[in-house]
Design a protein around this motif. Structure first.
Motif, PDB file in Angstrom:
ATOM      1  N   PRO A 144       0.785  -1.234   0.000  1.00  0.00           N
ATOM      2  CA  PRO A 144       0.000   0.000   0.000  1.00  0.00           C
ATOM      3  C   PRO A 144       0.816   1.281   0.000  1.00  0.00           C
ATOM      4  CG  PRO A 144      -0.142  -1.113   2.125  1.00  0.00           C
ATOM      5  CD  PRO A 144       0.517  -2.065   1.168  1.00  0.00           C
ATOM      6  N   ARG A 145       2.038   1.227   0.483  1.00  0.00           N
ATOM      7  CA  ARG A 145       2.883   2.436   0.504  1.00  0.00           C
ATOM      8  C   ARG A 145       3.999   2.366  -0.532  1.00  0.00           C
ATOM      9  NH1 ARG A 145       6.758   4.494   5.535  1.00  0.00           N
ATOM     10  NH2 ARG A 145       7.885   6.070   4.336  1.00  0.00           N
ATOM     11  N   TYR A 146       4.749   1.270  -0.534  1.00  0.00           N
ATOM     12  CA  TYR A 146       5.959   1.215  -1.348  1.00  0.00           C
ATOM     13  C   TYR A 146       5.659   1.118  -2.840  1.00  0.00           C
ATOM     14  CZ  TYR A 146       7.599  -0.140   3.307  1.00  0.00           C
ATOM     15  OH  TYR A 146       7.845  -0.191   4.653  1.00  0.00           O
ATOM     16  N   THR A 147       4.621   0.397  -3.203  1.00  0.00           N
ATOM     17  CA  THR A 147       4.328   0.229  -4.630  1.00  0.00           C
ATOM     18  C   THR A 147       3.887   1.536  -5.297  1.00  0.00           C
ATOM     19  OG1 THR A 147       3.780  -2.104  -4.244  1.00  0.00           O
ATOM     20  CG2 THR A 147       3.041  -1.118  -6.316  1.00  0.00           C
ATOM     21  N   PRO A 148       3.008   2.345  -4.693  1.00  0.00           N
ATOM     22  CA  PRO A 148       2.701   3.633  -5.329  1.00  0.00           C
ATOM     23  C   PRO A 148       3.929   4.535  -5.495  1.00  0.00           C
ATOM     24  CG  PRO A 148       1.013   3.089  -3.723  1.00  0.00           C
ATOM     25  CD  PRO A 148       2.117   2.074  -3.546  1.00  0.00           C
ATOM     26  N   GLU A 149       4.849   4.500  -4.532  1.00  0.00           N
ATOM     27  CA  GLU A 149       6.077   5.283  -4.667  1.00  0.00           C
ATOM     28  C   GLU A 149       6.886   4.799  -5.865  1.00  0.00           C
ATOM     29  OE1 GLU A 149       6.748   6.186   0.134  1.00  0.00           O
ATOM     30  OE2 GLU A 149       7.975   4.680  -0.907  1.00  0.00           O
ATOM     31  N   LEU A 150       6.972   3.486  -6.016  1.00  0.00           N
ATOM     32  CA  LEU A 150       7.677   2.908  -7.162  1.00  0.00           C
ATOM     33  C   LEU A 150       6.968   3.252  -8.463  1.00  0.00           C
ATOM     34  CD1 LEU A 150       9.635   0.961  -8.613  1.00  0.00           C
ATOM     35  CD2 LEU A 150       8.097  -0.910  -7.933  1.00  0.00           C
ATOM     36  N   ALA A 171       5.261   5.778  -9.247  1.00  0.00           N
ATOM     37  CA  ALA A 171       5.526   7.165  -9.633  1.00  0.00           C
ATOM     38  C   ALA A 171       6.859   7.291 -10.369  1.00  0.00           C
ATOM     39  CB  ALA A 171       5.516   8.059  -8.391  1.00  0.00           C
ATOM     40  N   VAL A 172       7.861   6.527  -9.929  1.00  0.00           N
ATOM     41  CA  VAL A 172       9.169   6.546 -10.607  1.00  0.00           C
ATOM     42  C   VAL A 172       9.047   5.943 -12.006  1.00  0.00           C
ATOM     43  CG1 VAL A 172      11.554   5.740 -10.528  1.00  0.00           C
ATOM     44  CG2 VAL A 172      10.401   6.439  -8.414  1.00  0.00           C
ATOM     45  N   LEU A 173       8.370   4.813 -12.109  1.00  0.00           N
ATOM     46  CA  LEU A 173       8.198   4.175 -13.418  1.00  0.00           C
ATOM     47  C   LEU A 173       7.419   5.085 -14.361  1.00  0.00           C
ATOM     48  CD1 LEU A 173       7.327   0.546 -12.229  1.00  0.00           C
ATOM     49  CD2 LEU A 173       9.541   1.400 -13.041  1.00  0.00           C
ATOM     50  N   ASP A 174       6.421   5.779 -13.830  1.00  0.00           N
ATOM     51  CA  ASP A 174       5.660   6.737 -14.644  1.00  0.00           C
ATOM     52  C   ASP A 174       6.569   7.848 -15.162  1.00  0.00           C
ATOM     53  OD1 ASP A 174       3.313   5.356 -14.233  1.00  0.00           O
ATOM     54  OD2 ASP A 174       2.485   6.775 -12.776  1.00  0.00           O
ATOM     55  N   ARG A 175       7.419   8.344 -14.292  1.00  0.00           N
ATOM     56  CA  ARG A 175       8.265   9.476 -14.649  1.00  0.00           C
ATOM     57  C   ARG A 175       9.210   9.130 -15.808  1.00  0.00           C
ATOM     58  NH1 ARG A 175       8.677  11.148 -10.037  1.00  0.00           N
ATOM     59  NH2 ARG A 175      10.476  10.010  -9.218  1.00  0.00           N
ATOM     60  N   TYR A 176       9.718   7.911 -15.808  1.00  0.00           N
ATOM     61  CA  TYR A 176      10.648   7.505 -16.870  1.00  0.00           C
ATOM     62  C   TYR A 176       9.957   6.721 -17.980  1.00  0.00           C
ATOM     63  CZ  TYR A 176      14.400   9.050 -13.840  1.00  0.00           C
ATOM     64  OH  TYR A 176      15.230   9.816 -13.055  1.00  0.00           O
ATOM     65  N   GLN A 177       8.637   6.565 -17.856  1.00  0.00           N
ATOM     66  CA  GLN A 177       7.846   5.835 -18.853  1.00  0.00           C
ATOM     67  C   GLN A 177       8.412   4.428 -19.096  1.00  0.00           C
ATOM     68  OE1 GLN A 177       7.684   8.545 -22.261  1.00  0.00           O
ATOM     69  NE2 GLN A 177       5.904   9.569 -21.370  1.00  0.00           N
ATOM     70  N   ILE A 178       8.685   3.758 -17.983  1.00  0.00           N
ATOM     71  CA  ILE A 178       9.243   2.405 -18.010  1.00  0.00           C
ATOM     72  C   ILE A 178       8.138   1.402 -17.683  1.00  0.00           C
ATOM     73  CG2 ILE A 178      10.850   0.804 -16.893  1.00  0.00           C
ATOM     74  CD1 ILE A 178      12.187   2.921 -18.654  1.00  0.00           C
ATOM     75  N   ARG A 179       8.059   0.347 -18.462  1.00  0.00           N
ATOM     76  CA  ARG A 179       7.158  -0.760 -18.137  1.00  0.00           C
ATOM     77  C   ARG A 179       7.970  -1.876 -17.494  1.00  0.00           C
ATOM     78  NH1 ARG A 179       2.657  -1.426 -22.998  1.00  0.00           N
ATOM     79  NH2 ARG A 179       1.676   0.619 -22.690  1.00  0.00           N
ATOM     80  N   ALA A 180       7.483  -2.324 -16.359  1.00  0.00           N
ATOM     81  CA  ALA A 180       8.172  -3.356 -15.591  1.00  0.00           C
ATOM     82  C   ALA A 180       7.285  -4.597 -15.492  1.00  0.00           C
ATOM     83  CB  ALA A 180       8.511  -2.830 -14.193  1.00  0.00           C
ATOM     84  N   SER A 181       7.786  -5.601 -14.793  1.00  0.00           N
ATOM     85  CA  SER A 181       7.040  -6.840 -14.564  1.00  0.00           C
ATOM     86  C   SER A 181       6.931  -7.068 -13.068  1.00  0.00           C
ATOM     87  CB  SER A 181       7.734  -8.029 -15.235  1.00  0.00           C
ATOM     88  OG  SER A 181       7.885  -7.805 -16.626  1.00  0.00           O
ATOM     89  N   LEU A 188      14.032  -6.878  -8.008  1.00  0.00           N
ATOM     90  CA  LEU A 188      13.931  -6.026  -6.832  1.00  0.00           C
ATOM     91  C   LEU A 188      12.621  -6.370  -6.119  1.00  0.00           C
ATOM     92  CD1 LEU A 188      15.115  -2.616  -8.359  1.00  0.00           C
ATOM     93  CD2 LEU A 188      16.444  -4.166  -6.920  1.00  0.00           C
ATOM     94  N   HIS A 189      12.390  -5.756  -4.966  1.00  0.00           N
ATOM     95  CA  HIS A 189      11.211  -6.094  -4.166  1.00  0.00           C
ATOM     96  C   HIS A 189      10.462  -4.835  -3.759  1.00  0.00           C
ATOM     97  CE1 HIS A 189      13.676  -9.718  -3.923  1.00  0.00           C
ATOM     98  NE2 HIS A 189      12.591 -10.376  -3.577  1.00  0.00           N
ATOM     99  N   ASP A 190       9.132  -4.873  -3.929  1.00  0.00           N
ATOM    100  CA  ASP A 190       8.303  -3.746  -3.491  1.00  0.00           C
ATOM    101  C   ASP A 190       7.354  -4.163  -2.379  1.00  0.00           C
ATOM    102  OD1 ASP A 190       6.848  -5.316  -5.388  1.00  0.00           O
ATOM    103  OD2 ASP A 190       5.448  -3.667  -5.736  1.00  0.00           O
ATOM    104  N   GLY A 191       7.690  -5.235  -1.688  1.00  0.00           N
ATOM    105  CA  GLY A 191       6.871  -5.728  -0.592  1.00  0.00           C
ATOM    106  C   GLY A 191       7.405  -5.291   0.760  1.00  0.00           C
ATOM    107  N   ALA A 192       7.021  -6.016   1.808  1.00  0.00           N
ATOM    108  CA  ALA A 192       7.370  -5.640   3.174  1.00  0.00           C
ATOM    109  C   ALA A 192       8.872  -5.673   3.426  1.00  0.00           C
ATOM    110  CB  ALA A 192       6.657  -6.561   4.160  1.00  0.00           C
ATOM    111  N   TYR A 193       9.588  -6.522   2.707  1.00  0.00           N
ATOM    112  CA  TYR A 193      11.033  -6.631   2.873  1.00  0.00           C
ATOM    113  C   TYR A 193      11.727  -6.080   1.638  1.00  0.00           C
ATOM    114  CZ  TYR A 193       9.699  -9.701   6.692  1.00  0.00           C
ATOM    115  OH  TYR A 193       9.136 -10.199   7.843  1.00  0.00           O
ATOM    116  N   GLY A 194      12.380  -4.942   1.794  1.00  0.00           N
ATOM    117  CA  GLY A 194      13.084  -4.314   0.684  1.00  0.00           C
ATOM    118  C   GLY A 194      12.312  -3.198   0.019  1.00  0.00           C
TER     119      GLY A 194
END
Length: 227
Positions: free
Chosen positions: A42-48, A50-60, A184-190
């Motif tokens: 709920p917190r870390y993924t929206p922050e991530l 925003a970064v992907l949006d800024r660079y127009q990067i599609r991730a998995s 990389l990890h966008d969950g509770a650890y990392g």
């Protein structure tokens, strides 16, 4: 020897032995895949995001079904932006500890959660990354029988131990090459550092001439063996 030093060695040993897994893309292409496990958070993924949006990067993203159920609106936001979605089990239980029935259940429950949140039908969400990267030949056999596609990695900077943003970015920079699958990890650890890490990594890798693609791009030339 630290885990971060061992994983590149394991990659070189396991990749040729388990060719049914996707370990990397084309080493003649500058395409690389940036992947994230254990979310959505709920917190870390929206922050991530925003970064992907800024660079127009599609991730998995390889999701935990329980996390999708807790944050369905975040899951939908990721899908709406065209990021690729895969499975990481429902609650991060190691696959070798599960019976065949439990293994299938953890994958199908996660697919169901994704369908509810994102309206993605199960047949479109069949890439699987085993939690902790642990699998057996029998598990791979089941995954292929059930029409799943096992996805592994080639660059794992062990960010879940939080060694520091500069250490993580340095490890990736030292290991990345054509066709790399970065974890990389966008969950509770990392996840605490994932946005800041991505903010540094993405422009560095773009400057080196790499192109970011999603995991499905790497499957296109791959022929799966059903044995």
């Amino acid at each position: 020897m630290q885990l971060a030093s061992v994983l590149p060695i394991l990659y070189r040993l396991l990749q040729p032995r388990f060719s049914n897994c996707l370990w990397s893309g084309d080493d003649n292409s500058r395409a690389i895949a940036l992947t994230f496990d254990d979310g959505p958070h709920p917190r870390y993924t929206p922050e991530l995001l925003a970064v992907l949006d800024r660079y127009q990067i599609r991730a998995s993203f390889f999701w935990l079904g329980a996390c999708v159920n807790r944050s369905p609106e975040i899951a939908k936001a990721i899908c709406d932006r065209g990021h690729w979605i895969g499975l990481h089990g429902y609650d991060h239980q190691s696959f070798p500890l599960l019976s065949p029935i439990q293994l299938r259940d953890t994958l199908e429950k996660t697919q169901a959660a994704i369908y509810t949140a994102c309206n993605l039908p199960p047949e479109q969400v069949r890439d699987v990354r085993p939690p902790n990267g642990l699998f057996t030949p029998k598990i791979l056999k089941y995954l292929l029988q059930w029409n799943y596609r096992p996805v592994m990695w080639s660059v794992v900077p062990v960010d879940w131990t939080r060694p520091g943003i500069s250490t993580v970015t340095q490890r990736v920079s030292q290991q990345v090459k054509n066709g790399s699958i970065i974890v990389l990890h966008d969950g509770a650890y990392g996840g605490q550092d994932v946005a800041a890490t991505s903010e540094i990594l993405i422009p560095q890798l773009l400057q080196k001439g790499y192109q970011f693609v999603t995991i499905d791009t790497f499957w296109q030339p791959v022929k799966i063996k059903n044995s």
